[in-house]
Motif scaffolding. Structure first.
Motif, short mmCIF file in Angstrom:
data_model
loop_
_atom_site.label_atom_id
_atom_site.label_comp_id
_atom_site.label_asym_id
_atom_site.label_seq_id
_atom_site.Cartn_x
_atom_site.Cartn_y
_atom_site.Cartn_z
N SER A 10 -19.88 -8.81 -4.96
CA SER A 10 -18.69 -9.22 -4.19
C SER A 10 -17.56 -8.21 -4.35
N ARG A 11 -17.35 -7.73 -5.58
CA ARG A 11 -16.27 -6.78 -5.82
C ARG A 11 -16.62 -5.42 -5.18
N LYS A 12 -17.87 -5.03 -5.24
CA LYS A 12 -18.29 -3.78 -4.61
C LYS A 12 -18.08 -3.83 -3.10
N GLU A 13 -18.40 -4.97 -2.50
CA GLU A 13 -18.21 -5.11 -1.06
C GLU A 13 -16.74 -5.03 -0.69
N GLY A 14 -15.88 -5.62 -1.54
CA GLY A 14 -14.44 -5.54 -1.28
C GLY A 14 -13.95 -4.10 -1.30
N VAL A 15 -14.42 -3.33 -2.26
CA VAL A 15 -14.03 -1.92 -2.35
C VAL A 15 -14.52 -1.15 -1.13
N LYS A 16 -15.74 -1.45 -0.68
CA LYS A 16 -16.28 -0.76 0.51
C LYS A 16 -15.42 -1.05 1.74
N ARG A 17 -15.04 -2.33 1.92
CA ARG A 17 -14.20 -2.68 3.06
C ARG A 17 -12.87 -1.92 3.02
N ALA A 18 -12.28 -1.86 1.83
CA ALA A 18 -10.99 -1.18 1.69
C ALA A 18 -11.11 0.31 2.00
N ASN A 19 -12.19 0.92 1.56
CA ASN A 19 -12.38 2.35 1.84
C ASN A 19 -12.56 2.60 3.34
N LYS A 20 -13.29 1.72 4.02
CA LYS A 20 -13.50 1.89 5.46
C LYS A 20 -12.19 1.74 6.23
N LEU A 21 -11.31 0.90 5.71
CA LEU A 21 -10.02 0.66 6.37
C LEU A 21 -8.95 1.63 5.91
N ASP A 22 -9.34 2.56 5.04
CA ASP A 22 -8.45 3.63 4.59
C ASP A 22 -7.21 3.11 3.85
N LEU A 23 -7.41 2.12 3.00
CA LEU A 23 -6.31 1.65 2.15
C LEU A 23 -5.99 2.71 1.10
N LYS A 24 -4.77 2.69 0.62
CA LYS A 24 -4.39 3.63 -0.43
C LYS A 24 -3.51 2.94 -1.46
N VAL A 25 -3.60 3.44 -2.69
CA VAL A 25 -2.81 2.91 -3.80
C VAL A 25 -1.70 3.89 -4.14
N GLU A 26 -0.50 3.37 -4.32
CA GLU A 26 0.64 4.20 -4.71
C GLU A 26 1.36 3.55 -5.89
N GLU A 27 1.76 4.36 -6.86
CA GLU A 27 2.63 3.87 -7.93
C GLU A 27 4.07 3.90 -7.44
N SER A 28 4.80 2.84 -7.70
CA SER A 28 6.18 2.73 -7.26
C SER A 28 7.11 2.59 -8.45
N SER A 29 8.28 3.16 -8.35
CA SER A 29 9.27 3.06 -9.42
C SER A 29 10.16 1.83 -9.25
N VAL A 30 9.99 1.12 -8.15
CA VAL A 30 10.81 -0.07 -7.88
C VAL A 30 9.89 -1.26 -7.59
N PHE A 31 10.45 -2.47 -7.72
CA PHE A 31 9.67 -3.69 -7.57
C PHE A 31 10.07 -4.51 -6.35
N GLU A 32 11.13 -4.12 -5.68
CA GLU A 32 11.75 -4.97 -4.66
C GLU A 32 10.78 -5.39 -3.57
N SER A 33 10.04 -4.47 -3.00
CA SER A 33 9.14 -4.80 -1.89
C SER A 33 8.05 -5.76 -2.33
N PHE A 34 7.43 -5.47 -3.48
CA PHE A 34 6.36 -6.34 -3.98
C PHE A 34 6.90 -7.72 -4.29
N TRP A 35 8.04 -7.79 -4.96
CA TRP A 35 8.61 -9.08 -5.34
C TRP A 35 8.95 -9.91 -4.10
N ASN A 36 9.68 -9.30 -3.16
CA ASN A 36 10.21 -10.06 -2.03
C ASN A 36 9.20 -10.31 -0.92
N GLN A 37 8.30 -9.37 -0.70
CA GLN A 37 7.36 -9.50 0.42
C GLN A 37 6.04 -10.17 0.04
#
Length: 325
Positions: A158-185
């Motif tokens: 199940s976890r492998k399939e999730g990763v495959k879907r994310a790769n096909k959809l071109d998701l990306k991970v970014e480190e952020s120095s602020v929390f506002e967007s994650f907290w509020n959205q």
């Protein structure tokens, strides 16, 4: 017992406290005063320092409510902090001194929130369970932390399939120095909708703590077509990456965003950490487990380690007198 002295922590001892905590048996920044004191307006601090012939041997981060002392309610874990070199005989005597001190100050109970073993520098130096047994401590609660030992990580289909879907959809991970967007959205709306609660830390509090511990508190966000869709707030120590907050939007399952994010963290960002801690899946004061949440965490190879909550009668310090013969 005349060799042991217990004193209440004072703010003038901040540097002494912090330096001892950094060199002690445990691996976490939560016991630094700049973390503990951010919510000093909420808790009545009753932290203790234990000396043997004027040498600091141990400390207890704690707060006071009526006639009970808690190993600090504002922290995820607690218990006694002690020197890496502390031997079992001294541990027993230190704990006796703490209970005796509290009893003489008309404090009847101490509630210990156990420090999970993964946060100990030396897991073979932890006599707490024996002291709890001898003082007839009552087990109030047990939580289970889902922890990946990175030497034995594995991923379910199940976890492998999730990763495959994310790769096909071109998701990306970014480190952020602020929390506002994650907290509020993401985080606040999710917690309110699903559990009718707010995050333990407000946005302002988390921003403050990040400014004090920039190398220990990290925010990682997942973007899909430049839109924030998921995130995790990590509390990082030398040996453990701990997920403090995990949340994704309503498209998480379709996008595989949280699978993708945590696979990336385990395989890349924290590949050299011994442990990756997803935190607990307990609900209703530990009485039940969120089955779906636990299933998801164990899909990354996480398995359970216990964290006990114990209540001790301070007058039971006397039961520690006849141990050493």
């Amino acid at each position: 017992m005349s060799d042991y002295k217990v004193t209440l922590y004072k703010s003038s001892e901040k540097e002494t406290w912090n330096n001892f905590a950094l060199k002690s048996n445990q691996d976490t920044f939560l016991f630094q005063r700049d973390f503990m004191d951010y919510h000093s307006h909420t808790f009545r601090d009753f932290s203790l320092m234990v000396y043997k012939k004027d040498k600091l041997m141990a400390m207890l981060p704690a707060n006071l409510i009526e006639d009970s002392v808690y190993s600090h309610q504002g922290l995820t874990y607690g218990s006694l902090i002690y020197s890496k070199e502390l031997k079992t005989t001294d541990f027993i005597q230190v704990f006796r001194a703490v209970l005796d001190f509290l009893n003489k100050n008309e404090i009847n109970h101490v509630i210990i929130k156990e420090l999970p073993a993964i946060y100990l520098h030396n897991q073979s130096n932890n006599p707490l369970a024996y002291v709890l047994f001898k003082t007839k401590a009552e087990l109030l609660r047990t939580d289970l932390h889902s922890v990946v030992n990175t030497k034995f990580k594995s991923y379910s289909s199940s976890r492998k399939e999730g990763v495959k879907r994310a790769n096909k959809l071109d998701l990306k991970v970014e480190e952020s120095s602020v929390f506002e967007s994650f907290w509020n959205q993401i985080l606040i709306p999710n917690l309110e909708t699903k559990h009718n609660v707010k995050p333990v830390h407000s946005l302002e509090e988390m921003t403050l703590l990040k400014s004090r511990f920039p190398n220990n508190i990290k925010q990682f966000n997942v973007l899909h077509k430049e839109k924030l869709v998921a995130g995790v707030t990590i509390f990082e120590t030398e040996n453990v990456a701990h997920c403090q907050y995990i949340s994704g939007n309503e498209d998480n399952n379709e996008l595989g965003s949280l699978d993708f994010l945590h696979h990336h963290l385990i395989e890349n960002v924290y590949k050299d950490k011994p442990y990756f801690d997803f935190g607990t899946s307990n609900i209703n004061s530990g009485e039940q487990i969120n089955k779906g949440l636990l299933f998801w965490k164990e899909g990354f190879g996480a398995r359970s380690i216990p964290q006990g909550f114990y209540k001790m009668e301070t007058e039971n310090y006397k039961f520690l007198d006849a141990i050493l013969v």
